[in-house]
Design a protein around this motif. Structure first.
Motif, PDB file in Angstrom:
ATOM      1  N   LEU A  49       0.821  -1.207   0.000  1.00  0.00           N
ATOM      2  CA  LEU A  49       0.000   0.000   0.000  1.00  0.00           C
ATOM      3  C   LEU A  49       0.856   1.258   0.000  1.00  0.00           C
ATOM      4  O   LEU A  49       0.496   2.272  -0.584  1.00  0.00           O
ATOM      5  N   PHE A  50       1.991   1.181   0.694  1.00  0.00           N
ATOM      6  CA  PHE A  50       2.864   2.346   0.800  1.00  0.00           C
ATOM      7  C   PHE A  50       3.569   2.642  -0.521  1.00  0.00           C
ATOM      8  O   PHE A  50       3.685   3.794  -0.927  1.00  0.00           O
ATOM      9  N   VAL A  51       4.034   1.629  -1.202  1.00  0.00           N
ATOM     10  CA  VAL A  51       4.837   1.818  -2.411  1.00  0.00           C
ATOM     11  C   VAL A  51       3.978   1.975  -3.670  1.00  0.00           C
ATOM     12  O   VAL A  51       4.420   2.557  -4.658  1.00  0.00           O
ATOM     13  N   PHE A  52       2.749   1.509  -3.639  1.00  0.00           N
ATOM     14  CA  PHE A  52       1.879   1.551  -4.816  1.00  0.00           C
ATOM     15  C   PHE A  52       1.761   2.951  -5.434  1.00  0.00           C
ATOM     16  O   PHE A  52       1.907   3.086  -6.663  1.00  0.00           O
ATOM     17  N   PRO A  53       1.517   4.017  -4.659  1.00  0.00           N
ATOM     18  CA  PRO A  53       1.416   5.342  -5.301  1.00  0.00           C
ATOM     19  C   PRO A  53       2.707   5.776  -5.998  1.00  0.00           C
ATOM     20  O   PRO A  53       2.669   6.396  -7.062  1.00  0.00           O
ATOM     21  N   PHE A  54       3.861   5.418  -5.421  1.00  0.00           N
ATOM     22  CA  PHE A  54       5.128   5.798  -6.035  1.00  0.00           C
ATOM     23  C   PHE A  54       5.324   5.092  -7.371  1.00  0.00           C
ATOM     24  O   PHE A  54       5.798   5.691  -8.339  1.00  0.00           O
ATOM     25  N   ILE A  55       4.951   3.833  -7.424  1.00  0.00           N
ATOM     26  CA  ILE A  55       5.101   3.073  -8.656  1.00  0.00           C
ATOM     27  C   ILE A  55       4.127   3.570  -9.722  1.00  0.00           C
ATOM     28  O   ILE A  55       4.479   3.679 -10.899  1.00  0.00           O
ATOM     29  N   VAL A  56       2.919   3.904  -9.327  1.00  0.00           N
ATOM     30  CA  VAL A  56       1.942   4.434 -10.284  1.00  0.00           C
ATOM     31  C   VAL A  56       2.404   5.779 -10.839  1.00  0.00           C
ATOM     32  O   VAL A  56       2.349   6.016 -12.054  1.00  0.00           O
ATOM     33  N   ILE A  57       2.896   6.655  -9.970  1.00  0.00           N
ATOM     34  CA  ILE A  57       3.379   7.957 -10.426  1.00  0.00           C
ATOM     35  C   ILE A  57       4.570   7.778 -11.362  1.00  0.00           C
ATOM     36  O   ILE A  57       4.665   8.443 -12.398  1.00  0.00           O
ATOM     37  N   ASN A  58       5.489   6.886 -10.997  1.00  0.00           N
ATOM     38  CA  ASN A  58       6.632   6.618 -11.872  1.00  0.00           C
ATOM     39  C   ASN A  58       6.189   6.060 -13.219  1.00  0.00           C
ATOM     40  O   ASN A  58       6.727   6.426 -14.264  1.00  0.00           O
ATOM     41  N   GLY A  59       5.207   5.171 -13.209  1.00  0.00           N
ATOM     42  CA  GLY A  59       4.710   4.590 -14.454  1.00  0.00           C
ATOM     43  C   GLY A  59       4.095   5.628 -15.372  1.00  0.00           C
ATOM     44  O   GLY A  59       4.392   5.664 -16.572  1.00  0.00           O
TER      45      GLY A  59
END
Length: 129
Positions: A49-59
């Motif tokens: 849950l913590f890393v999901f927003p960072f990966i989506v923004i990076n994508g």
């Protein structure tokens, strides 16, 4: 360790791999030994849950501009921090750190800046609240 990582990221604009590995090892050991979180499953779910927003923004950034917003060291440190949080605080700390970084970038008009200090500040604010 997070404070040291944050300071090095601000001064040098990168974090040494040995510090990232040490931070990751301490976090994984804490989960495996039961000193962090109620169970390893909860810790890994909070990390997701913590890393999901960072990966989506990076994508989205990679698809749109062919540039990464978060460096790999930021993601590795975020993975380690996520193990220390529960599900509710993981979402709050991730959201707060991203919001603070967006505000900083828009106010000071800097497209590239270190992100780990925002993770540190959000993690510490979670501890005070």
């Amino acid at each position: 360790m997070l404070s040291v990582s944050s300071y090095i990221d601000m001064v040098r604009r990168w974090v040494p791999d040995c510090l990232i590995f040490l931070f990751s090892g301490v976090s994984v050991y804490g989960v495996a030994s039961g000193t962090i979180g109620p169970s390893p499953e909860e810790a890994f779910m909070a990390t997701g849950l913590f890393v999901f927003p960072f990966i989506v923004i990076n994508g989205f950034s990679w698809l749109k501009k062919k540039v990464w917003v978060f460096a790999s060291g930021d993601i590795y440190i975020a993975l380690s921090i996520g193990l220390w949080l529960d599900k509710t605080t993981a979402v709050m700390v991730a959201g707060l750190s991203i919001l603070l970084a967006l505000l900083y970038g828009s106010v000071f008009r800097q497209p590239h800046f270190p992100f780990i200090p925002f993770l540190l500040f959000s993690f510490l604010m979670n501890g005070f609240i």
